[in-house]
Scaffold this motif. Structure first.
Motif, PDB file in Angstrom:
ATOM      1  N   ALA A  57     -14.517   3.112  -5.320  1.00 28.09           N
ATOM      2  CA  ALA A  57     -15.680   2.949  -6.198  1.00 28.09           C
ATOM      3  C   ALA A  57     -15.223   2.538  -7.593  1.00 28.09           C
ATOM      4  O   ALA A  57     -15.501   3.210  -8.597  1.00 28.09           O
ATOM      5  N   SER A  58     -14.537   1.403  -7.676  1.00 31.99           N
ATOM      6  CA  SER A  58     -13.911   0.988  -8.935  1.00 31.99           C
ATOM      7  C   SER A  58     -14.927   0.729 -10.043  1.00 31.99           C
ATOM      8  O   SER A  58     -14.610   0.873 -11.230  1.00 31.99           O
ATOM      9  N   GLY A  59     -16.152   0.386  -9.674  1.00 31.50           N
ATOM     10  CA  GLY A  59     -17.168   0.146 -10.680  1.00 31.50           C
ATOM     11  C   GLY A  59     -17.564   1.401 -11.437  1.00 31.50           C
ATOM     12  O   GLY A  59     -18.201   1.321 -12.495  1.00 31.50           O
ATOM     13  N   GLU A  60     -17.182   2.566 -10.904  1.00 30.81           N
ATOM     14  CA  GLU A  60     -17.524   3.832 -11.547  1.00 30.81           C
ATOM     15  C   GLU A  60     -16.336   4.479 -12.246  1.00 30.81           C
ATOM     16  O   GLU A  60     -16.477   5.558 -12.854  1.00 30.81           O
ATOM     17  N   PHE A  61     -15.175   3.844 -12.176  1.00 32.43           N
ATOM     18  CA  PHE A  61     -13.977   4.477 -12.734  1.00 32.43           C
ATOM     19  C   PHE A  61     -14.139   4.786 -14.225  1.00 32.43           C
ATOM     20  O   PHE A  61     -13.856   5.897 -14.673  1.00 32.43           O
ATOM     21  N   ALA A  62     -14.566   3.796 -15.005  1.00 29.86           N
ATOM     22  CA  ALA A  62     -14.638   3.983 -16.456  1.00 29.86           C
ATOM     23  C   ALA A  62     -15.640   5.079 -16.813  1.00 29.86           C
ATOM     24  O   ALA A  62     -15.374   5.926 -17.682  1.00 29.86           O
ATOM     25  N   ALA A  63     -16.788   5.093 -16.140  1.00 27.62           N
ATOM     26  CA  ALA A  63     -17.814   6.074 -16.472  1.00 27.62           C
ATOM     27  C   ALA A  63     -17.400   7.490 -16.101  1.00 27.62           C
ATOM     28  O   ALA A  63     -17.811   8.458 -16.758  1.00 27.62           O
ATOM     29  N   GLU A  64     -16.593   7.640 -15.064  1.00 25.32           N
ATOM     30  CA  GLU A  64     -16.208   8.964 -14.587  1.00 25.32           C
ATOM     31  C   GLU A  64     -14.828   9.394 -15.071  1.00 25.32           C
ATOM     32  O   GLU A  64     -14.350  10.466 -14.693  1.00 25.32           O
ATOM     33  N   ALA A  65     -14.180   8.588 -15.913  1.00 23.53           N
ATOM     34  CA  ALA A  65     -12.842   8.934 -16.409  1.00 23.53           C
ATOM     35  C   ALA A  65     -12.896  10.199 -17.245  1.00 23.53           C
ATOM     36  O   ALA A  65     -13.887  10.471 -17.931  1.00 23.53           O
ATOM     37  N   GLU A  66     -11.830  10.970 -17.194  1.00 21.27           N
ATOM     38  CA  GLU A  66     -11.775  12.246 -17.894  1.00 21.27           C
ATOM     39  C   GLU A  66     -10.346  12.540 -18.347  1.00 21.27           C
ATOM     40  O   GLU A  66      -9.392  12.002 -17.790  1.00 21.27           O
ATOM     41  N   PRO A  67     -10.181  13.396 -19.345  1.00 20.71           N
ATOM     42  CA  PRO A  67      -8.830  13.772 -19.765  1.00 20.71           C
ATOM     43  C   PRO A  67      -8.210  14.738 -18.756  1.00 20.71           C
ATOM     44  O   PRO A  67      -8.920  15.426 -18.012  1.00 20.71           O
ATOM     45  N   LEU A  94      -2.313  24.585  -5.886  1.00 18.08           N
ATOM     46  CA  LEU A  94      -3.324  23.585  -5.544  1.00 18.08           C
ATOM     47  C   LEU A  94      -2.910  22.209  -6.046  1.00 18.08           C
ATOM     48  O   LEU A  94      -2.810  21.979  -7.250  1.00 18.08           O
ATOM     49  N   HIS A  95      -2.653  21.313  -5.088  1.00 16.44           N
ATOM     50  CA  HIS A  95      -2.556  19.896  -5.427  1.00 16.44           C
ATOM     51  C   HIS A  95      -3.991  19.392  -5.383  1.00 16.44           C
ATOM     52  O   HIS A  95      -4.572  19.239  -4.301  1.00 16.44           O
ATOM     53  N   ALA A  96      -4.566  19.182  -6.564  1.00 20.29           N
ATOM     54  CA  ALA A  96      -6.006  18.912  -6.666  1.00 20.29           C
ATOM     55  C   ALA A  96      -6.357  17.458  -6.428  1.00 20.29           C
ATOM     56  O   ALA A  96      -7.375  16.967  -6.927  1.00 20.29           O
ATOM     57  N   GLY A  97      -5.549  16.751  -5.630  1.00 21.65           N
ATOM     58  CA  GLY A  97      -5.806  15.335  -5.432  1.00 21.65           C
ATOM     59  C   GLY A  97      -5.623  14.602  -6.747  1.00 21.65           C
ATOM     60  O   GLY A  97      -4.795  14.987  -7.575  1.00 21.65           O
ATOM     61  N   SER A  98      -6.401  13.539  -6.956  1.00 14.22           N
ATOM     62  CA  SER A  98      -6.267  12.793  -8.207  1.00 14.22           C
ATOM     63  C   SER A  98      -7.626  12.525  -8.823  1.00 14.22           C
ATOM     64  O   SER A  98      -8.664  12.589  -8.157  1.00 14.22           O
ATOM     65  N   VAL A  99      -7.584  12.239 -10.121  1.00 12.46           N
ATOM     66  CA  VAL A  99      -8.777  11.916 -10.899  1.00 12.46           C
ATOM     67  C   VAL A  99      -8.545  10.600 -11.630  1.00 12.46           C
ATOM     68  O   VAL A  99      -7.403  10.144 -11.760  1.00 12.46           O
ATOM     69  N   VAL A 100      -9.627  10.001 -12.097  1.00 15.54           N
ATOM     70  CA  VAL A 100      -9.486   8.876 -13.029  1.00 15.54           C
ATOM     71  C   VAL A 100      -9.265   9.487 -14.403  1.00 15.54           C
ATOM     72  O   VAL A 100     -10.156  10.084 -14.989  1.00 15.54           O
ATOM     73  N   GLU A 101      -8.045   9.345 -14.891  1.00 17.81           N
ATOM     74  CA  GLU A 101      -7.699   9.878 -16.205  1.00 17.81           C
ATOM     75  C   GLU A 101      -7.915   8.824 -17.284  1.00 17.81           C
ATOM     76  O   GLU A 101      -7.562   7.660 -17.095  1.00 17.81           O
ATOM     77  N   ARG A 102      -8.485   9.241 -18.405  1.00 23.80           N
ATOM     78  CA  ARG A 102      -8.498   8.403 -19.596  1.00 23.80           C
ATOM     79  C   ARG A 102      -7.594   9.067 -20.620  1.00 23.80           C
ATOM     80  O   ARG A 102      -7.844  10.202 -21.036  1.00 23.80           O
ATOM     81  N   ASP A 103      -6.507   8.371 -20.998  1.00 23.07           N
ATOM     82  CA  ASP A 103      -5.576   8.972 -21.948  1.00 23.07           C
ATOM     83  C   ASP A 103      -6.098   8.807 -23.379  1.00 23.07           C
ATOM     84  O   ASP A 103      -7.114   8.129 -23.606  1.00 23.07           O
ATOM     85  N   PRO A 104      -5.457   9.427 -24.365  1.00 24.33           N
ATOM     86  CA  PRO A 104      -5.961   9.360 -25.737  1.00 24.33           C
ATOM     87  C   PRO A 104      -6.083   7.943 -26.296  1.00 24.33           C
ATOM     88  O   PRO A 104      -6.888   7.694 -27.200  1.00 24.33           O
ATOM     89  N   PHE A 110      -4.283  -5.599  -5.487  1.00 25.51           N
ATOM     90  CA  PHE A 110      -3.740  -6.926  -5.751  1.00 25.51           C
ATOM     91  C   PHE A 110      -4.308  -7.474  -7.060  1.00 25.51           C
ATOM     92  O   PHE A 110      -3.838  -7.098  -8.118  1.00 25.51           O
ATOM     93  N   ASP A 111      -5.354  -8.269  -7.033  1.00 28.17           N
ATOM     94  CA  ASP A 111      -5.902  -8.839  -8.276  1.00 28.17           C
ATOM     95  C   ASP A 111      -7.281  -8.290  -8.598  1.00 28.17           C
ATOM     96  O   ASP A 111      -8.076  -8.940  -9.289  1.00 28.17           O
ATOM     97  N   SER A 112      -7.597  -7.077  -8.100  1.00 28.65           N
ATOM     98  CA  SER A 112      -8.914  -6.505  -8.361  1.00 28.65           C
ATOM     99  C   SER A 112      -8.819  -4.986  -8.319  1.00 28.65           C
ATOM    100  O   SER A 112      -7.767  -4.412  -8.014  1.00 28.65           O
ATOM    101  N   GLY A 113      -9.933  -4.323  -8.606  1.00 25.75           N
ATOM    102  CA  GLY A 113     -10.028  -2.878  -8.477  1.00 25.75           C
ATOM    103  C   GLY A 113      -9.006  -2.130  -9.292  1.00 25.75           C
ATOM    104  O   GLY A 113      -8.746  -2.433 -10.464  1.00 25.75           O
ATOM    105  N   GLU A 114      -8.410  -1.137  -8.659  1.00 32.12           N
ATOM    106  CA  GLU A 114      -7.441  -0.263  -9.313  1.00 32.12           C
ATOM    107  C   GLU A 114      -6.314  -1.036  -9.980  1.00 32.12           C
ATOM    108  O   GLU A 114      -5.882  -0.703 -11.089  1.00 32.12           O
ATOM    109  N   ALA A 115      -5.833  -2.081  -9.325  1.00 37.04           N
ATOM    110  CA  ALA A 115      -4.692  -2.839  -9.844  1.00 37.04           C
ATOM    111  C   ALA A 115      -4.989  -3.487 -11.184  1.00 37.04           C
ATOM    112  O   ALA A 115      -4.085  -3.714 -11.989  1.00 37.04           O
ATOM    113  N   VAL A 116      -6.253  -3.784 -11.442  1.00 37.37           N
ATOM    114  CA  VAL A 116      -6.649  -4.437 -12.687  1.00 37.37           C
ATOM    115  C   VAL A 116      -7.157  -3.422 -13.708  1.00 37.37           C
ATOM    116  O   VAL A 116      -6.873  -3.533 -14.908  1.00 37.37           O
TER     117      VAL A 116
END
Length: 260
Positions: A48-58, A79-89, A118-124
């Motif tokens: 769901a790459s279109g939602e990454f920016a909106a759901e990013a968190e520290p 607990l290995h809590a899987g992964s999140v979309v992180e937004r760094d400072p 490759f040239d879209s989604g997470e990679a970009v």
């Protein structure tokens, strides 16, 4: 040790906040396990790459970190809590895995090195990590990896050189490449002479059907337990001492000639 993989159905009808609450309850229900593992990007969905920016968190103080820290503490588990979309400072996005101790403290952070698309989604949209991460737990050394990393054996060799006995992989792997998942997970276990604990997602999100089939493989490449395609809690007992015995009995790691 007892390892539990929680294969989560990332249902697009469920909000990330609702899913965090549901997953926290699932983690709390695993009291008695030594290590609980969640999938990749389960709060939003790996595709769901279109939602990454909106759901990013520290990492520190973000809603997922706070919920999973409390769940780990309440259950008394690693607990290995899987992964999140992180937004760094600085505003950069990362696919970031979080490991919590049984007291709820953040014990390790791994930013996914190999970004898929490759040239879209997470990679970009996301930046790549630059550090191989291991963590010493009471029952063994864990090496952390995420999804697409599975296709790059050199990362797993570096984890083994860092002492890893348990290779813990969170993923959001597509169903159309299930056969690759099953072969690669066993290959990483065999070549590393280590346990692989690989936890993926179920369901369909962003139009991509997920493979499920979370699995635990021993150092000889034997499948100890494997989930089906749907949401499932998968548990099995591991003898971490088998890693050392396997490496002593069949010392292929000692016989390496070509090194990077």
């Amino acid at each position: 040790m007892r390892a539990t993989l929680v294969q989560i159905d990332v249902d697009p009808a469920e909000t990330p906040a609702e899913r965090r609450g549901r997953v926290a309850a699932l983690v709390r229900a695993q009291a008695g396990a030594d290590l609980v593992v969640l999938p990749e990007l389960w709060p939003v969905g790996a595709f769901a790459s279109g939602e990454f920016a909106a759901e990013a968190e520290p990492v520190e103080g973000g809603p997922t970190a706070e919920a999973m820290s409390a769940a780990a503490r309440d259950a008394g588990v690693w607990l290995h809590a899987g992964s999140v979309v992180e937004r760094d400072p600085a505003g950069a996005l990362y696919n970031t895995s979080l490991l919590f101790a049984p007291d709820g403290e953040l014990a390790a952070v791994y930013r996914k090195i190999h970004r898929f698309g490759f040239d879209s989604g997470e990679a970009v949209l996301m930046s790549g990590g630059d550090r191989v991460v291991t963590a010493r737990l009471p029952f063994g050394v864990a090496g952390l990896a995420t999804c697409y990393d599975l296709r790059f054996p050199e990362q797993f060799r570096l984890l083994v050189e860092g002492g890893a006995e348990l290779l813990v992989l969170c993923a959001g792997w597509p169903a159309r490449r299930l056969a690759h998942w099953q072969v690669l997970v066993r290959a990483r276990a065999i070549e590393s002479q280590a346990y692989v604990l690989a936890c993926g997602t179920a369901g369909t999100h962003a139009g991509v059907e997920q493979a499920g089939h979370s699995v635990v493989v021993d150092p000889w490449g034997e499948v100890l337990c494997e989930a089906g395609a749907g949401e499932q809690v998968l548990s099995c007992e591991l003898d971490v001492g088998l890693v050392g015995r396997t490496r002593a009995q069949f010392p292929v790691l000692r016989d390496r000639v070509l090194r990077g």
